[in-house]
Design a protein around this motif. Structure first.
Motif, PDB file in Angstrom:
ATOM      1  N   VAL A   1      30.582  79.128  -1.728  1.00 42.81           N
ATOM      2  CA  VAL A   1      29.566  79.783  -2.547  1.00 42.81           C
ATOM      3  C   VAL A   1      30.111  79.856  -3.963  1.00 42.81           C
ATOM      4  O   VAL A   1      31.324  79.958  -4.166  1.00 42.81           O
TER       5      VAL A   1
ATOM      6  N   ALA B   1      25.178  77.912  -3.272  1.00 43.16           N
ATOM      7  CA  ALA B   1      25.829  78.153  -1.977  1.00 43.16           C
ATOM      8  C   ALA B   1      25.516  77.011  -1.023  1.00 43.16           C
ATOM      9  O   ALA B   1      24.515  76.300  -1.183  1.00 43.16           O
TER      10      ALA B   1
ATOM     11  N   THR C   1      31.351  90.341  -6.361  1.00 46.63           N
ATOM     12  CA  THR C   1      31.191  89.868  -4.988  1.00 46.63           C
ATOM     13  C   THR C   1      31.058  91.048  -4.036  1.00 46.63           C
ATOM     14  O   THR C   1      30.174  91.081  -3.181  1.00 46.63           O
TER      15      THR C   1
ATOM     16  N   PRO D   1      25.995  85.182  -6.282  1.00 38.56           N
ATOM     17  CA  PRO D   1      25.729  83.767  -6.001  1.00 38.56           C
ATOM     18  C   PRO D   1      24.670  83.129  -6.890  1.00 38.56           C
ATOM     19  O   PRO D   1      23.605  83.686  -7.137  1.00 38.56           O
TER      20      PRO D   1
END
Length: 551
Positions: free
Chosen positions: A346, A358, A254, A355
């Protein structure tokens, strides 16, 4: 199913195409284009320190030359064992300029974990914080295979040295290591030989969290990184006027994509705060006015519980996303009511380079009326997702099965693990291990991990559903549910709960709360109130660390 018939396309915002051509096929070209286009744009803010893109370019050139002078070669791996500091970004770019692969290592890793990651990745060089060298690296180094160790300090690139974070941080020189700043000074104004990457070349090795076993190195390619940086830019309508709040660990996928990579692509300012401290982050938001972030739900919970925080403090966050850990509808509503900030869900994995699904910016995700689960969104551009049964066959809308994903963000495999790769990614389709369903309008919902399902008297109980119901109680902060042995039912449901500040509830009261809202086989027979739930560094719940006893 023809692309035109995919049900989620009706949920796409008009500003976002459901397909696009990748703008960059490798991450290094993406960074170089940003430098050429806007060299004096602020790349990183770190307390009172600033680095513009030109400076990051120059520093990463120097570090790349230092690596090459130390014997680093094309395809070698550089392990980066740092907190959220500017040196992380510099090392990331320098690795690519030296023709290598960056291995991101969680700074919370201890000796056993670090040894596994270094040996498994075959890293030949390591960049780490000085204190982590003293606490962890020194013991591991002799059996790690690492030949070159570069140390650095979080005190670099800023002068504020706030005692809340740095009271016990001191500069230390360790024999046999190189100081990162001195190395870059030594190679200042040097430029590494030109290097090019194909989209299929590995840019990053990111290790799975190990929630279900030994961590595996996902091979995030340059194509994966460039595509998902572009996905976030388009999906969240990010421009150079935006500011990224870097609260997810940069060592996690992330942070790597939704903080570093997208900030390089746009380009836009990335705000770093060393490590997460809720009070410090609130002060940073007041000062830097970030507009975009992706953070696990515990981050938002901590911000909401910070004394003195107000809606005005957080109003700059126009695109606030949450992934990594399930977002309960109760908490999302509570946060929006308190601060006026809508948390957009997400969904993604290490293996999808962040992702894959989302919620469109500004949209309100639906809540499934039967399970109470909040939708994680719809597939992002160029991505196909479906629910499959145990045989891998597609299932109908509303049926619960395993989430499968195909798209340009899916990694080609696990590092040196062909059998695990074939099991999870046969034919380029990732079997996520997450159980969920798609509604008739194409919105996806995550029910739980396959391995976490509880079998109570032959009935399936998904912990996530019970946790969501518990979080509807006004006194509950967070909840975790596991199955424990039961002579009569085989397994029964047990819940671990943390309470909100200044709130009170009894265990019997919480059981009654669930009993009134759930089927008889689902509600927890045992509730235990504890101080904190075990989690990974990114906020993902570690149910396997909860005691599997009736009390």
């Amino acid at each position: 199913m023809p692309t035109d018939a995919l049900p989620w396309l009706s949920s796409y915002p008009p500003e976002v195409p459901h397909r696009f051509e990748p703008e960059f096929t490798d991450a290094l070209s993406m960074f170089r284009a940003a430098v050429a286009r806007s060299p004096e744009t602020t790349a990183i803010s770190y307390f009172d320190g600033r680095l513009v893109l030109r400076e990051v370019d120059e520093l990463s050139d120097a570090l790349a030359c230092a690596l090459l002078a130390g014997g680093f070669e094309r395809g070698d791996r550089l392990a980066v064992y740092l907190q959220n500091v500017p040196q992380f970004v510099i090392a990331m770019v320098a690795t690519w300029k030296a023709g290598g692969v960056m291995v991101s290592i969680n700074p919370m890793s201890r000796q056993r974990e670090l040894r596994h990651l270094l040996v498994d990745s075959g890293a030949t060089a390591l960049v780490c914080l000085e204190d982590l060298y003293d606490e962890v690296v020194r013991e591991v180094l002799p059996t790690s295979g690492v030949r070159q160790v570069i140390t650095t300090s979080p005190l670099e690139y800023q002068t504020r040295n706030d005692p809340r974070l740095f009271a016990n941080v001191h500069r230390v020189r360790h024999p046999g290591t190189y100081d990162m700043a001195e190395l870059m000074d030594r190679h200042a104004s040097e430029h590494p030989p030109a290097v090019e990457f194909a989209p299929t070349d590995v840019a990053l090795l990111t290790y799975t969290s190990g929630t279900t076993g030994t961590p595996k190195g996902a091979m995030n390619t340059h194509g994966n990184v460039g595509f998902n940086a572009q996905t976030l830019r388009e999906w969240c309508r990010l421009t150079p006027d935006d500011v990224v709040l870097g609260v997810a660990p940069l060592s996690h996928v992330t942070g790597l994509i939704a903080h570093v990579a997208v900030s390089m692509l746009v380009p836009m300012e990335l705000v770093l705060t060393y490590r997460f401290d809720a009070t410090m982050v609130v002060e940073t938001i007041r000062e830097r006015r970030p507009t975009f972030t992706v953070a696990a739900l515990p981050v938002y919970i901590a911000l909401a519980n910070t004394p003195g925080v107000s809606a005005e403090d957080l109003e700059s966050l126009r695109a606030a996303y949450s992934g990594g850990a399930p977002v309960t509808p109760a908490w999302a509503s509570r946060f929006e009511e308190q601060f006026g900030v809508r948390i957009h869900t997400v969904y993604g994995l290490t293996e999808t380079t962040s992702p894959s699904h989302a919620v469109p910016l500004g949209a309100r995700p639906p809540v499934d009326p039967e399970s109470g689960a909040l939708s994680v969104g719809v597939p992002v551009p160029n991505t196909h997702s479906e629910i499959v049964d145990e045989q891998g066959q597609p299932m109908k809308a509303g049926e619960i099965g395993e989430i499968a994903i195909s798209g340009p963000q899916v990694v080609p495999g696990y590092w040196q693990k062909p059998e695990e790769t074939e099991h999870a990614m046969a034919g380029g389709r990732l079997l996520t291990g997450d159980v969920g369903f798609m509604d008739e309008n194409g919105w996806f919902y995550v029910v739980d991990r396959k391995k976490d399902m509880i079998n109570a008297s032959g009935f399936k109980v998904w912990p996530r559903e019970v946790e969501d119901v518990l979080c509807e109680h006004p006194a509950v902060n967070e909840a975790a549910v596991v199955g424990v042995p039961d002579e009569y039912r085989g397994e029964t449901v047990k819940a671990f709960v943390t309470l909100r500040q200044d709130a009170a509830a009894t265990e019997d009261e919480l059981i009654a709360h669930c009993k009134a809202r759930m089927s008889a086989y689902k509600y927890p027979r045992v509730v235990e109130i504890i101080d904190v739930l075990p989690k990974t560094a990114t906020g993902k719940l570690l149910r396997r660390e909860l005691p599997r006893t009736a009390r």
